[in-house]
Design an enzyme around this catalytic site. Structure first.
Site, PDB file in Angstrom:
ATOM      1  N   LEU A 290      25.161  50.153 210.161  1.00 41.78           N
ATOM      2  CA  LEU A 290      24.271  50.898 209.266  1.00 41.78           C
ATOM      3  C   LEU A 290      24.439  52.395 209.431  1.00 41.78           C
ATOM      4  CD1 LEU A 290      20.974  48.824 209.672  1.00 41.78           C
ATOM      5  CD2 LEU A 290      22.774  48.554 207.962  1.00 41.78           C
TER       6      LEU A 290
ATOM      7  N   SER B 154      12.945  47.021 211.802  1.00 39.57           N
ATOM      8  CA  SER B 154      13.478  45.707 211.422  1.00 39.57           C
ATOM      9  C   SER B 154      12.332  44.878 210.872  1.00 39.57           C
ATOM     10  CB  SER B 154      14.083  45.000 212.646  1.00 39.57           C
ATOM     11  OG  SER B 154      14.338  43.628 212.378  1.00 39.57           O
TER      12      SER B 154
ATOM     13  N   TYR C   8      12.725  42.618 221.308  1.00 38.65           N
ATOM     14  CA  TYR C   8      13.236  43.293 220.117  1.00 38.65           C
ATOM     15  C   TYR C   8      12.110  43.628 219.141  1.00 38.65           C
ATOM     16  CZ  TYR C   8      16.293  44.184 216.098  1.00 38.65           C
ATOM     17  OH  TYR C   8      16.935  44.760 215.033  1.00 38.65           O
TER      18      TYR C   8
ATOM     19  N   LYS D 155      10.842  47.355 217.876  1.00 39.25           N
ATOM     20  CA  LYS D 155      10.870  47.731 216.466  1.00 39.25           C
ATOM     21  C   LYS D 155       9.463  47.910 215.898  1.00 39.25           C
ATOM     22  CE  LYS D 155      15.369  47.731 215.933  1.00 39.25           C
ATOM     23  NZ  LYS D 155      16.107  48.978 215.608  1.00 39.25           N
TER      24      LYS D 155
ATOM     25  N   THR E 265      26.818  43.266 208.724  1.00 39.78           N
ATOM     26  CA  THR E 265      27.555  44.223 209.548  1.00 39.78           C
ATOM     27  C   THR E 265      28.498  43.455 210.458  1.00 39.78           C
ATOM     28  OG1 THR E 265      25.809  44.217 211.240  1.00 39.78           O
ATOM     29  CG2 THR E 265      25.647  45.884 209.499  1.00 39.78           C
TER      30      THR E 265
END
Length: 257
Positions: A17, A148, A161, A165, A196
């Site tokens: 990104l 996210s 995670y 975020k 990605t």
């Protein structure tokens, strides 16, 4: 805000990104500073785009300061700060064997994703605040942070995670309120499943991607990094977008796992 003739610093800008964002902003006249740990790829991309590479661990205060100083040293006014550096981790709070989540790995994810984002935002915005306003509103620049959809709908094993975020989402409004005094806007993007290179290395990559796409509403595919970059630029160019968290996910709603 017009990107042409401005400097922009992008963490995680050597791939994924961040790379797509660097390419898009450079194509619209910005001098990009790529702050990343991947020295070989970062230098190559910076040379290609006529920008600058600075090897940067976003959790390190001195390294982030050096990257921001490099952006200021381009001679172009620093107007844009984009945080897209981050790491992932998948471990249950209590594993199936009864062992607890490793604390060191949890701290590492928080350190890079959340503290790293705040680190670049605070140091970058301080530099932006020293520039002259670009319009009658007193605007000087824009910060775009990357969270996210896991911040909102974390799946099994994503406790570290999602917490990291979610912290980015949580600081969007207070940061925007803080930085209004110096003419800096702040927005956060919550990407869903974006195509990605991280998804393309295993032998069953296509099968894995098809499983990921299943809950996407429309269009029935993964998002493209170039589409993310377009959204970043749109948030920069639209002067009334501020203090917002924007889902970028094709309507996906994550299931528990």
């Amino acid at each position: 805000m017009d990107l042409n003739g401005a400097a922009a610093i992008i963490s995680g800008g050597a791939s994924g990104l961040g790379e797509a964002t660097a390419r898009d902003l450079a194509a619209h006249g910005a001098t990009v500073v790529i702050a990343d740990l991947n020295e070989e790829r970062g230098k190559s991309l910076a040379d290609e785009l006529g920008g600058v590479f600075v090897k940067t661990d976003v959790s390190d205060e001195e390294q982030v300061q050096a990257a921001v100083d490099a952006a200021v040293a381009t001679g172009k006014p620093l107007r844009v700060v984009v945080s897209s550096a981050g790491i992932g981790w998948a471990t249950r709070t209590v594993n199936r064997d009864g062992s607890p989540h490793d604390l060191a790995s949890y701290r590492k994810v928080i350190e890079v994703n959340l503290i790293g984002t705040f680190n670049l935002m605070r140091i970058g915005a301080a530099a932006v605040a020293k520039t002259e306003p670009v319009d009658a509103d007193g605007q000087r620049g824009v910060v775009i942070n990357t969270a996210s959809v896991a911040a909102l709908e974390g799946q099994t094993g994503q406790v570290a995670y999602s917490a990291s975020k979610g912290g980015i989402v949580g600081m969007t409004l207070p940061a925007a309120r803080d930085l209004a005094a110096v003419g800096v806007r702040v927005n956060t993007i919550c990407p869903g499943i974006i195509d990605t290179p991280i998804y393309g290395f295993s032998p069953n990559a296509d099968e894995f991607k098809a499983k990921l796409v299943a809950p996407v509403v429309f269009p029935k595919r993964m998002g493209q990094a170039s589409e993310f970059a377009h959204l970043v630029r749109s948030l920069i160019e639209n002067d009334y977008m501020n203090a917002e968290t924007i889902r970028f996910d094709g309507g996906i709603r994550f299931q528990p796992k």
